[in-house]
Design an enzyme around this catalytic site. Structure first.
Site, PDB file in Angstrom:
ATOM      1  N   GLU A 262     -24.417  61.957 -85.834  1.00 26.98           N
ATOM      2  CA  GLU A 262     -24.608  62.786 -87.025  1.00 26.98           C
ATOM      3  C   GLU A 262     -23.334  63.045 -87.826  1.00 26.98           C
ATOM      4  OE1 GLU A 262     -28.419  65.492 -85.913  1.00 26.98           O
ATOM      5  OE2 GLU A 262     -26.522  66.238 -85.099  1.00 26.98           O
ATOM      6  N   VAL A 263     -22.527  62.022 -87.999  1.00 29.22           N
ATOM      7  CA  VAL A 263     -21.349  62.186 -88.857  1.00 29.22           C
ATOM      8  C   VAL A 263     -21.832  62.176 -90.304  1.00 29.22           C
ATOM      9  CG1 VAL A 263     -19.126  61.246 -89.545  1.00 29.22           C
ATOM     10  CG2 VAL A 263     -19.899  61.027 -87.165  1.00 29.22           C
TER      11      VAL A 263
END
Ligand SMILES: *[C@@H]1O[C@H](CO)[C@@H](O)[C@H](O)[C@H]1NC(C)=O
Ligand SMILES: *[C@@H]1O[C@H](CO)[C@@H](O)[C@H](O)[C@H]1NC(C)=O
Ligand SMILES: *[C@@H]1O[C@H](CO)[C@@H](O)[C@H](O)[C@H]1NC(C)=O
Ligand SMILES: *[C@@H]1O[C@H](CO)[C@@H](O)[C@H](O)[C@H]1NC(C)=O
Ligand SMILES: *[C@@H]1O[C@H](CO)[C@@H](O)[C@H](O)[C@H]1NC(C)=O
Length: 606
Positions: free
Chosen positions: A377-378
């Site tokens: 989830e960058v």
């Protein structure tokens, strides 16, 4: 009708071993077991004297220094042995077996239960007069342990075992490793029940079991950043993981919300980043937790998630974090508040990580072969606010991310560990990963298929099946202006994943046969936004046990069919009683009515 009626009462009781062994044959002879039953155990260094007869009864003395002769030891004294303090070295095979013998005694004689819930009304317990006792337990180690028996890479330790209990009471557990022996002793405890008049017995002799796990990596992931968990809570969860014959415990130990892990070289990190300066894991506590796991054949894998999920670093090192706690539109920059990410083109970040890893990784090395560098989830938008980058363009970010990951993984390897990453690093960021890296999937079966197609080892844990947090409803509070839009406030991965759904998941679904060997296993995940020590046990157990059985026994039965809920359900209920007897607050999955007279609560007939 009459014949059927009689048959239902004459049918031998089924074993309720969880997870289900490869093969089980049982009879219906009652055998009791005494608290001072003897154990014949040669220790791991005794390969050349394995056939030696027992020389003496060494009442309860610990095995140290006596490995050159076959020992007869009483199981009983294990109850008196002190809780041994942890060590900062990898536990040996002997220590694993010694601990397992203590646990075996405690489980059979102190943490058992009377199985009335699983017997018809009016059921009579076996007579305790004139009974046969288990004469002794012999442990056979068939091969020398590999050096890293307590911290193997996937597949390096053979966990198979054979267990037999003859009608006249001779129990034997044989295995190719000490870990196999402790898995076999675990199964041994599941053969016995408490008697209401005292004592313990099995009704299933003679017994022959052969067992081996389907997958090499079988774990639970616990997030201890979103809420605070004490060492005791974590150790209790590890005990349950071990009793489920899982062999990995993934500790998601830091995140944006708090940094509870003390790093002596960076003292402000936990001092300022934890929810409260005292809600931290000291180096001593952290070793204690890891040793506690290793001693039970459970490898604790520490994850420091990065570069996203790191906002808690801001409290000690604001220079390292971009897009910190943007409000109110945090959701443009992160999956959860507070937003924030490690800067992507900063030598200060590299220096920080160098120091962090040099401090932390030598402290995990005695207990594991892995280190998890996160990578899920960058959020690319966060880098528009990163003064070292000022861009969300993948073409700009991708090479920087590759450099970031290469730096991290080079250091992980140089400190003797193998990296694990979340799937996004490979599948969304298109990074080049070393062949050694294990890629942990969470989003879909297609993701698992892509990982193995690219030649990487994969861990499964599809969030539609194996996220234990799902279906509790939202934890976000909605402003009246948007509230109706979110009604009835379901979370992103609703509905609640009951054990049947978890059990229905096949780690190999969607993976072509020639790539299945690359699926090394999986984990069920306990993200902790709405879980703390109060509901931890019932959130994880026994649903985590459903994943444990899929990983140990496989999703398909011996005929290649999906495993049956009808077969599994009473076994899981019984295993749940065993967990409860061990002090783990596992939820019930059915009412007693469904259990007392066979399967009364079935819908549909085949
Ligand atoms: C031990 O290893 C042998 C051969 O490598 C194998 O046949 C056997 O199934 C293994 N497990 C046990 C419990 O003997
Ligand atoms: C990364 O930092 C270096 C040195 O500060 C700078 O020269 C370079 O332009 C930066 N890269 C990006 C994409 O901003
Ligand atoms: C990775 O590759 C995909 C497909 O080619 C592309 O859509 C995506 O933008 C790439 N990601 C990055 C960060 O370059
Ligand atoms: C077996 O389970 C899979 C899911 O893993 C499902 O897609 C399939 O329909 C099931 N097969 C049968 C015969 O129920
Ligand atoms: C027990 O189960 C059998 C088979 O389902 C049924 O025929 C019998 O009536 C049940 N007995 C009781 C007391 O419910």
């Amino acid at each position: 009708m009459k014949v059927l009626f009689l048959l239902s009462f004459l049918t031998p009781l089924a074993t309720a071993i969880w997870p289900l062994p490869v093969s089980v044959e049982t009879g219906n002879t009652v055998l009791w077991i005494a608290e001072d039953v003897t154990v014949k155990w040669a220790g791991t260094g005794a390969s050349d004297v394995r056939s030696t007869r027992c020389l003496s009864r060494c009442s309860g003395s610990y095995l140290t220094g006596l490995f050159d002769s076959v020992l007869m030891i009483f199981l009983q004294p294990y109850k008196r042995s002190k809780v041994r303090s942890f060590k900062d070295t990898t536990p040996s095979g002997d220590e694993l077996v010694d601990h397992a013998l203590q646990q075996t005694w405690k489980t059979i004689f102190k943490q058992s239960f009377v199985p009335w819930k699983f017997r018809p009304k009016g059921w009579k317990e076996p007579d305790s007069n004139d009974c046969t006792y288990v004469a002794g337990i012999e442990l056979n180690l068939l091969k020398d342990d590999p050096e890293n028996v307590a911290k193997p890479l996937a597949g390096e330790v053979d966990e198979s075992y054979a267990l037999s209990l003859t009608e006249d009471g001779q129990a034997t557990v044989s295995a190719n490793s000490s870990v196999g022996l402790i898995r076999g002793l675990n199964t041994f405890t599941q053969l016995f029940f408490a008697h209401s008049q005292g004592g313990a017995y099995t009704q299933l002799a003679p017994i022959e079991i052969f067992d081996a796990p389907k997958f090499q990596h079988r774990g639970i992931n616990l997030d201890v950043s979103r809420n605070w968990f004490s060492v005791k809570d974590i150790k209790r969860t590890i005990d349950a993981v071990a009793y489920n014959k899982m062999n990995r415990f993934h500790l998601h130990i830091t995140d944006s919300q708090s940094w509870p892990l003390e790093i002596p070289a960076l003292p402000d990190l936990a001092q300022k980043g934890a929810y409260r300066p005292d809600l931290t894991y000291s180096p001593t506590q952290f070793r204690d937790i890891q040793y506690h796991a290793a001693l039970q054949g459970v490898e604790l894998i520490t994850e420091i998630d990065m570069p996203g999920h790191t906002s808690s670093i801001w409290y000690s090192d604001p220079d390292l974090i971009a897009a910190f706690n943007i409000q109110p539109d945090w959701n443009t920059y992160a999956a959860e508040p507070p937003s924030g990410t490690l800067k992507l083109n900063s030598s200060k970040v590299a220096d920080f990580l160098e120091t962090l890893f040099n401090d932390l990784l030598p402290r995990v090395l005695p207990y594991t072969s892995y280190f998890h560098t996160g990578g899920d989830e960058v959020n690319k938008m966060a880098y528009t606010l990163d003064d070292t980058v000022k861009s969300s363009d993948p073409a700009v970010l991708q090479p920087l991310m590759q450099k970031f990951l290469d730096r991290n993984h080079d250091q992980v390897r140089s400190l003797g560990l193998t990296p694990i990453v979340w799937e996004e690093m490979l599948l969304d960021w298109n990074l080049t990963l070393g062949n050694d890296v294990i890629v942990q999937s969470w989003q879909s079966d297609e993701a698992v298929a892509s990982i193995v197609e690219k030649g990487h080892k994969a861990l499964v844990g599809n969030y539609h099946f194996w996220y234990l947090d799902c279906g509790k409803g939202q934890w976000l509070d909605f402003d009246p202006s948007v509230s109706s839009q979110y009604y009835p406030y379901e979370d992103y991965c609703a509905p609640f994943h009951n054990w049947r759904l978890i059990y229905s998941y096949d780690p190999l679904s969607g993976v072509s046969e020639d790539k299945q060997h690359l699926v090394v296993g999986g984990e069920a995940h306990m993200w902790a936004e709405q879980t703390d020590p109060v509901n931890l046990d019932r959130m994880v157990w026994p649903r985590g046990s459903a994943a444990a059985e899929v990983l140990w026994s496989g999703a398909k039965d011996a005929e290649g069919q999906n495993r049956s809920q009808i077969e599994a359900s009473p076994r899981l209920s019984e295993f749940r009683e065993r967990l409860v007897a061990k002090g783990i607050g596992a939820e019930p999955i059915q009412m007693i009515y469904c259990l007392q007279n066979g399967t009364q609560c079935q819908l549909g007939l085949s």
